[in-house]
Design a protein around this motif. Structure first.
Motif, PDB file in Angstrom:
ATOM      1  N   MET A   1       0.824  -1.202   0.000  1.00  0.00           N
ATOM      2  CA  MET A   1       0.000   0.000   0.000  1.00  0.00           C
ATOM      3  C   MET A   1       0.872   1.271   0.000  1.00  0.00           C
ATOM      4  O   MET A   1       1.802   1.370   0.809  1.00  0.00           O
ATOM      5  CB  MET A   1      -0.865  -0.004   1.267  1.00  0.00           C
ATOM      6  CG  MET A   1      -2.163   0.731   1.116  1.00  0.00           C
ATOM      7  SD  MET A   1      -2.934   0.963   2.734  1.00  0.00           S
ATOM      8  CE  MET A   1      -4.567   0.432   2.466  1.00  0.00           C
ATOM      9  N   THR A   2       0.601   2.231  -0.897  1.00  0.00           N
ATOM     10  CA  THR A   2       1.386   3.462  -0.904  1.00  0.00           C
ATOM     11  C   THR A   2       0.944   4.359   0.257  1.00  0.00           C
ATOM     12  O   THR A   2      -0.125   4.144   0.853  1.00  0.00           O
ATOM     13  CB  THR A   2       1.167   4.252  -2.205  1.00  0.00           C
ATOM     14  OG1 THR A   2      -0.197   4.636  -2.248  1.00  0.00           O
ATOM     15  CG2 THR A   2       1.519   3.418  -3.435  1.00  0.00           C
ATOM     16  N   VAL A   3       1.749   5.392   0.535  1.00  0.00           N
ATOM     17  CA  VAL A   3       1.368   6.345   1.595  1.00  0.00           C
ATOM     18  C   VAL A   3       0.029   6.977   1.230  1.00  0.00           C
ATOM     19  O   VAL A   3      -0.859   7.137   2.076  1.00  0.00           O
ATOM     20  CB  VAL A   3       2.453   7.445   1.738  1.00  0.00           C
ATOM     21  CG1 VAL A   3       2.042   8.459   2.784  1.00  0.00           C
ATOM     22  CG2 VAL A   3       3.791   6.835   2.082  1.00  0.00           C
ATOM     23  N   LEU A   4      -0.144   7.306  -0.045  1.00  0.00           N
ATOM     24  CA  LEU A   4      -1.394   7.934  -0.464  1.00  0.00           C
ATOM     25  C   LEU A   4      -2.577   7.000  -0.215  1.00  0.00           C
ATOM     26  O   LEU A   4      -3.596   7.406   0.349  1.00  0.00           O
ATOM     27  CB  LEU A   4      -1.318   8.326  -1.948  1.00  0.00           C
ATOM     28  CG  LEU A   4      -2.597   8.918  -2.535  1.00  0.00           C
ATOM     29  CD1 LEU A   4      -2.993  10.192  -1.781  1.00  0.00           C
ATOM     30  CD2 LEU A   4      -2.429   9.241  -4.017  1.00  0.00           C
ATOM     31  N   ASP A   5      -2.433   5.730  -0.593  1.00  0.00           N
ATOM     32  CA  ASP A   5      -3.530   4.767  -0.359  1.00  0.00           C
ATOM     33  C   ASP A   5      -3.866   4.708   1.130  1.00  0.00           C
ATOM     34  O   ASP A   5      -5.029   4.705   1.525  1.00  0.00           O
ATOM     35  CB  ASP A   5      -3.135   3.359  -0.836  1.00  0.00           C
ATOM     36  CG  ASP A   5      -3.010   3.304  -2.354  1.00  0.00           C
ATOM     37  OD1 ASP A   5      -3.627   4.155  -3.017  1.00  0.00           O
ATOM     38  OD2 ASP A   5      -2.267   2.430  -2.850  1.00  0.00           O
ATOM     39  N   SER A   6      -2.813   4.679   1.952  1.00  0.00           N
ATOM     40  CA  SER A   6      -3.075   4.554   3.395  1.00  0.00           C
ATOM     41  C   SER A   6      -3.768   5.812   3.919  1.00  0.00           C
ATOM     42  O   SER A   6      -4.677   5.734   4.752  1.00  0.00           O
ATOM     43  CB  SER A   6      -1.792   4.265   4.168  1.00  0.00           C
ATOM     44  OG  SER A   6      -0.972   5.391   4.144  1.00  0.00           O
ATOM     45  N   LEU A   7      -3.388   6.975   3.375  1.00  0.00           N
ATOM     46  CA  LEU A   7      -4.048   8.216   3.826  1.00  0.00           C
ATOM     47  C   LEU A   7      -5.510   8.224   3.393  1.00  0.00           C
ATOM     48  O   LEU A   7      -6.400   8.592   4.164  1.00  0.00           O
ATOM     49  CB  LEU A   7      -3.340   9.445   3.234  1.00  0.00           C
ATOM     50  CG  LEU A   7      -1.979   9.806   3.822  1.00  0.00           C
ATOM     51  CD1 LEU A   7      -1.331  10.916   3.017  1.00  0.00           C
ATOM     52  CD2 LEU A   7      -2.134  10.229   5.277  1.00  0.00           C
ATOM     53  N   VAL A   8      -5.735   7.808   2.152  1.00  0.00           N
ATOM     54  CA  VAL A   8      -7.110   7.830   1.637  1.00  0.00           C
ATOM     55  C   VAL A   8      -7.969   6.870   2.449  1.00  0.00           C
ATOM     56  O   VAL A   8      -9.097   7.191   2.861  1.00  0.00           O
ATOM     57  CB  VAL A   8      -7.136   7.474   0.125  1.00  0.00           C
ATOM     58  CG1 VAL A   8      -8.567   7.240  -0.349  1.00  0.00           C
ATOM     59  CG2 VAL A   8      -6.482   8.576  -0.689  1.00  0.00           C
TER      60      VAL A   8
END
Ligand SMILES: Cc1cc2nc3c(=O)[nH]c(=O)nc-3n(C[C@H](O)[C@H](O)[C@H](O)COP(=O)(O)OP(=O)(O)OC[C@H]3O[C@@H](n4cnc5c(N)ncnc54)[C@H](O)[C@@H]3O)c2cc1C
Length: 451
Positions: A1-8
């Motif tokens: 999971m990318t940082v962006l995915d985790s933030l979303v």
């Protein structure tokens, strides 16, 4: 999971990731640095800010706050991280007899709109009311009332903040005092301000504004000195303005309370001053009109497009005795000659012991001068804008040799070594506060304080 995915997945509908939101958070009033975040968080309440910082800290995700967006060189950007858009937390919560409780995303215009109906005002306001409460408190806030009442930040009675570890704390001169002093004029290094209690004073209904002109810099400075130290004026500022020829002239702006019946007693002001009597301009205004005077200029500059051009601004605080030589030299400097056509030069005194927030750096001496070189660069000419930033850097270095410091809201590249020199004896306490309250170093990285 990318940082962006985790933030979303974590922040869901609070997080904007659409190109418009990212583009807006990637830039600022300076229009010199463009660095998009991964997402823009629009908090509904303090708990959302707590959650965001508690999440971002251990993961070392950079976080900055977007208030009014008037940074000049990317100080409110968070490349690869989260920009918290405080415009969703902009309520003036309460106005009482001597104070107002305000969310940090409110603008100073919002604050005045809520307090003036009660005949109350913060004692000091910046020239421009469109900046956010949080943004100005992080800078300190200088204005025409500073010679009497210090910084805008000096009127803060209490702060509610969320630290870089997600801790929600209330601080004041009596409670978490060190944190309070690390946040005011603290460039957003230790905490996000979510709410503040501001001291209020009675506001005059009417004011009389005097624009007094001088051809001689020494007389201008001497008269400003007298008014700063002994005068009764409510507001004291001034500008250097190009005269027709190669010279400059100087305009002192001094404002006194006024009533329908006539001016309030201001001693021998302005009769004892040495300005050019034939050129003086005197205008009566309501206090509300006077405080929001820059709104008219903003509207005009938006129409001409100048408002959205790059702004390589430089604000210096000069020791009093260096002012005549430094100002004359800089105003004659070829690198700054566009100040004559595309700029505004502020030059006004401040009284050192009235500027109380410890993190506001001041040159030595009883009086210091704000020397603000506010230029606009041409649109679509990044090379020229970069030259202007480089000229700022040269001017800053020259200023340092005469004991000046930056008022740190500039388009000015600064290294961690510059910052250490800037803070001087306060550096160690700032480092301690940073490691206590933002140990992961995620907050407001855009100033470049740390390696
Ligand atoms: C036209 C104009 C006139 C001005 N006149 C004056 C003046 O007279 N006197 C003066 O002192 N300054 C003046 N300024 C400068 C202005 O006060 C500062 O740039 C101020 O920091 C802008 O705040 P902002 O919220 O609009 O900007 P933003 O770019 O949103 O924020 C500025 C900085 O503060 C941080 N920040 C914002 N809100 C918070 C918060 N709640 N918690 C933690 N960090 C936060 C941001 O991350 C960023 O680093 C002027 C600026 C303009 C454009």
């Amino acid at each position: 999971m990318t940082v962006l995915d985790s933030l979303v997945s974590r922040f869901d509908d609070l997080l904007l990731t659409d190109p418009t939101a990212l583009a807006e958070a990637a830039t600022d009033f300076g229009r010199l640095v463009v660095r998009p975040p991964l997402g823009v968080l629009r908090p509904r309440c303090t708990a959302d800010v707590v959650e965001a910082l508690a999440y971002a800290g251990p993961r070392r995700i950079p976080v900055a706050v977007h208030g009014g967006g008037h940074s000049l060189y990317g100080q409110g950007q968070a490349p690869g991280g989260i920009v918290i858009d405080m415009n969703t937390m902009n309520t003036v919560v309460a106005v009482e007899q001597d104070r107002a409780v305000v969310e940090a995303g409110a603008s100073w215009r919002d604050v005045l709109a809520a307090t003036l109906p009660y005949g109350l005002t913060p004692p000091v306001l910046t020239d421009y009311l469109g900046a956010s409460v949080g943004g100005v408190l992080c800078a300190g806030g200088l204005g025409g009332g500073s010679h009497r009442h210090g910084l805008v930040a000096d009127s803060v009675l209490e702060l509610e903040v969320v630290t870089g570890t997600g801790e929600h704390l209330t601080c004041s001169p009596r409670r978490h005092r060190r944190l309070f002093h690390a946040v005011l004029a603290g460039l957003g290094q230790c905490a996000v301000i979510v709410r503040t209690t501001l001291r209020l004073v009675p506001a005059p209904e009417l004011v009389r504004r005097h624009c007094l002109y001088y051809t001689d810099l020494d007389s201008y400075l001497a008269d400003q000195r007298r008014l700063a130290l002994h005068g009764q004026v409510l507001h004291l500022e001034g500008q250097a303005r190009p005269s027709g020829g190669p010279d400059w002239r100087y305009m002192m702006e001094a404002v006194v309370p006024h009533t329908e019946a006539g001016p309030a007693d201001a001693g021998d002001f302005p009769d004892s001053l040495r300005h050019d009597r034939d050129a003086q301009e005197i205008t009566d205004l309501t206090y509300a009109e006077f405080t929001d005077r820059v709104a008219r200029e903003e509207a005009m500059l938006r129409v001409t497009g100048e408002w959205s051009r790059p702004h390589p601004w430089l604000n210096l605080l000069l020791p009093e005795q260096t002012v005549p030589a430094f100002v004359r030299r800089l105003l004659a400097d070829d690198d700054f000659r566009d100040l004559r056509t595309n700029g505004l030069v502020l030059l006004y005194p401040l009284v050192a012991d009235r500027l109380r927030a410890p993190l506001l750096r001041k040159p030595p001496g009883q009086l210091l001068y704000l020397f603000a070189l506010l230029r606009t660069a041409p649109a679509d000419n990044p090379r020229k804008a970069a030259q202007m930033v480089a000229a700022n850097r040269r001017a800053y270095q020259q200023a340092r040799t005469v004991g000046a410091v930056a008022y740190p809201i500039n388009a000015l590249p600064m290294t961690p070594d510059d910052w250490q020199a800037h803070y001087g004896p306060l550096w160690d306490s700032l480092v301690r506060a940073k490691s206590l309250h933002d140990p992961h170093g995620i907050l407001t990285t855009g100033h470049g304080l740390w390696t």
